[in-house]
Design an enzyme around this catalytic site. Structure first.
Site, mmCIF file in Angstrom:
data_model
loop_
_atom_site.group_PDB
_atom_site.id
_atom_site.type_symbol
_atom_site.label_atom_id
_atom_site.label_comp_id
_atom_site.label_asym_id
_atom_site.label_seq_id
_atom_site.Cartn_x
_atom_site.Cartn_y
_atom_site.Cartn_z
ATOM 1 N N GLY A 108 0.933 -1.310 0.007
ATOM 2 C CA GLY A 108 0.031 0.142 -0.003
ATOM 3 C C GLY A 108 0.980 1.274 -0.013
ATOM 4 C CD GLU A 111 -1.454 -1.185 -3.999
ATOM 5 O OE1 GLU A 111 -1.627 -1.376 -2.618
ATOM 6 O OE2 GLU A 111 -2.190 -1.851 -4.482
ATOM 7 C CD GLU A 131 0.667 -5.821 -2.176
ATOM 8 O OE1 GLU A 131 1.735 -5.938 -2.772
ATOM 9 O OE2 GLU A 131 0.277 -4.582 -1.975
#
Ligand code: HXC
Length: 257
Positions: A108, A111, A131
């Protein structure tokens, strides 16, 4: 508030948001993401803020979503929480966002950096979508944005293995604008934000929107979107001022109108 350090006006027109959960390498728990999106939406409404820099610390921009928080969640918990819709609010912001990344930008965190319009990286930055190593896949845009940014073959390799890649690789592949020494990465991001903040703000917003459309629309539709925004800018005082100032050989004074 809890997990952010905010400095508005750190440079003319610039706000700095520092993710501040250093003990967890800035892992993005739900409260942090809520605070971040609320802060960004508030900044979106403040006229004096014209560019926003998001950073972490030297060791970590953010090491991903908070694994400890979500480890025992069920699919139904995830569905009901629908936490990633928060991230869509960041995507819709009109003001320019710059990520100043040092250390880990993983999961994240990577991201979040990719949701920003521009990434400036320190030499020590490490990017990745790890992930897969914890049994999931990127959930806040990684499979889409990393693929668009660095190409399918590389995105596949890095998303399927979870390996990290360096700031220098990220630069060579076009994910980051430039790599600077660790002492300078934040300074460089603030300098760039200040430069953008000194431009006519409506034009900046429409330019940002138009560039982002290049990811989403066909060329025909994208060109149409760009052209309409170009014509629309002739309704602004700043267009008149900018062109007159050019002809009068003087610097323009923007009104943001
Ligand atoms: C919760 C985290 C964390 C995370 C680090 N920590 N990353 N806690 N969630 N994502 C915590 C560690 O548990 C540890 O706490 C402390 O931060 C320091 O980390 P260490 O592992 O001790 O540091 P180091 O050995 O230097 O290793 C750094 C690291 C490693 C390589 C970055 O921490 C790591 O692999 N982290 C997870 C990266 C990851 O898988 N990210 C993707 C998450 S999933 P304690 O209490 O033990 O000292 C994801 C889904 C995205 O992001 C969905 C959209 C949001």
């Amino acid at each position: 508030m809890g997990f952010l350090i905010i400095e508005k006006g750190i440079r003319p027109g610039v706000a700095l948001i520092r993710l501040n959960r250093p003990e967890s390498l800035n892992a993005l728990n739900r409260a942090l993401v809520a605070e971040l999106t609320d802060t960004l939406l508030e900044m979106e409404r403040e006229e004096a803020i014209r560019a926003i820099v998001i950073t972490g610390n030297e060791r970590a921009f953010a090491a991903g979503a908070d694994i400890k928080e979500m480890a025992e969640d069920s699919a139904v918990d995830m569905l009901l929480l629908d936490q990633f819709q928060r991230w869509d609010q960041i995507k819709r912001l009109k003001k320019p966002l710059i990520a100043a990344v040092s250390g880990y930008a993983l999961g994240g965190g990577c991201e979040l950096a990719m949701l920003c319009d521009i990434i400036i990286a320190s030499e020590t930055a490490q990017f990745g979508q790890p992930e897969i190593k914890i049994g999931v896949i990127p959930g806040a845009g990684g499979t889409q944005r990393l693929t668009r940014a660095i190409g399918k073959a590389r995105a596949m390799e890095y998303i399927l293995t979870g390996k990290f890649f360096s700031a220098q690789q990220a630069e060579a592949w076009g994910l980051v604008t430039r790599v600077v020494p660790v002492e300078l990465y934040l300074e460089e991001a603030l300098r760039l934000a200040e430069e953008i903040a000194s431009m006519p703000p409506i034009a900046v917003q429409l330019a940002k929107q138009a560039v982002n459309k290049a990811y989403e629309l066909s060329l025909e539709e994208g060109l149409h979107f760009e052209r309409r925004n170009f014509y629309l800018l002739f309704a602004t005082a700043d267009q008149k001022e900018g062109m007159r100032a050019f002809m009068e050989k003087r610097p323009p004074k923007w009104q943001g109108r």
